[in-house]
Design a protein around this motif. Structure first.
Motif, PDB file in Angstrom:
ATOM      1  N   SER A  35       0.839  -1.194   0.000  1.00 26.99           N
ATOM      2  CA  SER A  35       0.000   0.000   0.000  1.00 26.99           C
ATOM      3  C   SER A  35       0.872   1.242   0.000  1.00 26.99           C
ATOM      4  O   SER A  35       1.993   1.218   0.517  1.00 26.99           O
ATOM      5  CB  SER A  35      -0.889   0.013   1.251  1.00 26.99           C
ATOM      6  N   ASN A  39      -2.821   5.510   1.475  1.00 25.34           N
ATOM      7  CA  ASN A  39      -3.953   4.572   1.556  1.00 25.34           C
ATOM      8  C   ASN A  39      -3.877   3.627   2.751  1.00 25.34           C
ATOM      9  O   ASN A  39      -4.796   2.847   2.980  1.00 25.34           O
ATOM     10  CB  ASN A  39      -4.037   3.751   0.279  1.00 25.34           C
ATOM     11  N   GLN A  42      -6.871   3.046   5.460  1.00 31.22           N
ATOM     12  CA  GLN A  42      -7.999   2.265   4.965  1.00 31.22           C
ATOM     13  C   GLN A  42      -7.616   0.795   4.803  1.00 31.22           C
ATOM     14  O   GLN A  42      -8.382  -0.097   5.158  1.00 31.22           O
ATOM     15  CB  GLN A  42      -8.494   2.829   3.640  1.00 31.22           C
ATOM     16  N   GLY A  45      -7.433  -0.728   8.297  1.00 30.28           N
ATOM     17  CA  GLY A  45      -8.788  -0.894   8.848  1.00 30.28           C
ATOM     18  C   GLY A  45      -9.521  -2.072   8.235  1.00 30.28           C
ATOM     19  O   GLY A  45     -10.148  -2.865   8.948  1.00 30.28           O
ATOM     20  N   ASN A  46      -9.441  -2.209   6.905  1.00 33.14           N
ATOM     21  CA  ASN A  46     -10.106  -3.326   6.227  1.00 33.14           C
ATOM     22  C   ASN A  46      -9.505  -4.665   6.640  1.00 33.14           C
ATOM     23  O   ASN A  46     -10.227  -5.649   6.838  1.00 33.14           O
ATOM     24  CB  ASN A  46     -10.033  -3.152   4.716  1.00 33.14           C
ATOM     25  N   ASN A 149      -9.463   7.071  16.705  1.00 34.37           N
ATOM     26  CA  ASN A 149     -10.834   7.537  16.472  1.00 34.37           C
ATOM     27  C   ASN A 149     -11.594   7.672  17.783  1.00 34.37           C
ATOM     28  O   ASN A 149     -12.560   8.427  17.868  1.00 34.37           O
ATOM     29  CB  ASN A 149     -11.573   6.588  15.530  1.00 34.37           C
TER      30      ASN A 149
END
Length: 165
Positions: A35, A39, A42, A45-46, A149
């Motif tokens: 990656s 990116n 994301q 997280g995935n 988060n």
């Protein structure tokens, strides 16, 4: 976990404590991929969602903090292994693989704050390794103690491990 040696110093405005740890082998479930740095959030997280879903199918749970192993630092084409520690070897499923982090000596430090501000932690840890006569393998492992988060980026806590030769 056997702490062998530690040193505390300030690097810039961040206090860093450097430790040498002897750690046992750890079973893991991981997804290895490539990656760009842009990116990566994301992609990570995935991967975490996929691994947690698979563990749910097995009625199992991670045994420790999520992590990412960095095999290179090419910000346009990072080679990363994303995963969780687990209690035993599980069957592979699609791109989720049973793996392990080998036992050995690791130089470590903890960074609190934004991920993009970790450069002084990395530089200080590499300097500490060199000054103390050790040699890093070239891998970097980041363990994530909390979710930015939920706590905010200024409180994101990352433990950095450099496996040693």
């Amino acid at each position: 976990v056997i702490p062998l040696y530690f040193k505390k110093e300030n690097v810039g405005s961040m206090p860093y404590e450097y430790k040498l740890l002897e750690l046992p082998m750890q079973h893991t479930l991981t997804i290895r991929t490539r990656s760009s740095f842009q990116n990566l959030p994301q992609v990570i997280g995935n991967a975490y969602k996929s691994i947690i879903a698979y563990l749910g199918e097995l009625n199992e749970h991670p045994t420790g903090m999520p992590f990412v192993i960095y095999y290179n630092l090419d910000m346009q084409n990072l080679d990363v292994e994303i995963g969780f520690p687990v209690s035993k070897v599980y069957q592979d499923k699609d791109n989720i693989k049973s793996s392990k982090i080998d036992a050995g000596k690791f130089a470590t430090t903890i960074h609190v704050g934004p991920y993009e501000a970790m450069v002084p932690a990395y530089e200080g840890l590499m300097q500490w390794i060199t000054e103390n006569g050790y040699e890093a393998t070239g891998l970097a492992i980041e363990y994530y103690w909390n979710d930015p988060n939920e706590v905010g980026m200024e409180h994101a806590k990352t433990e950095i491990h450099f496996p040693l030769k």
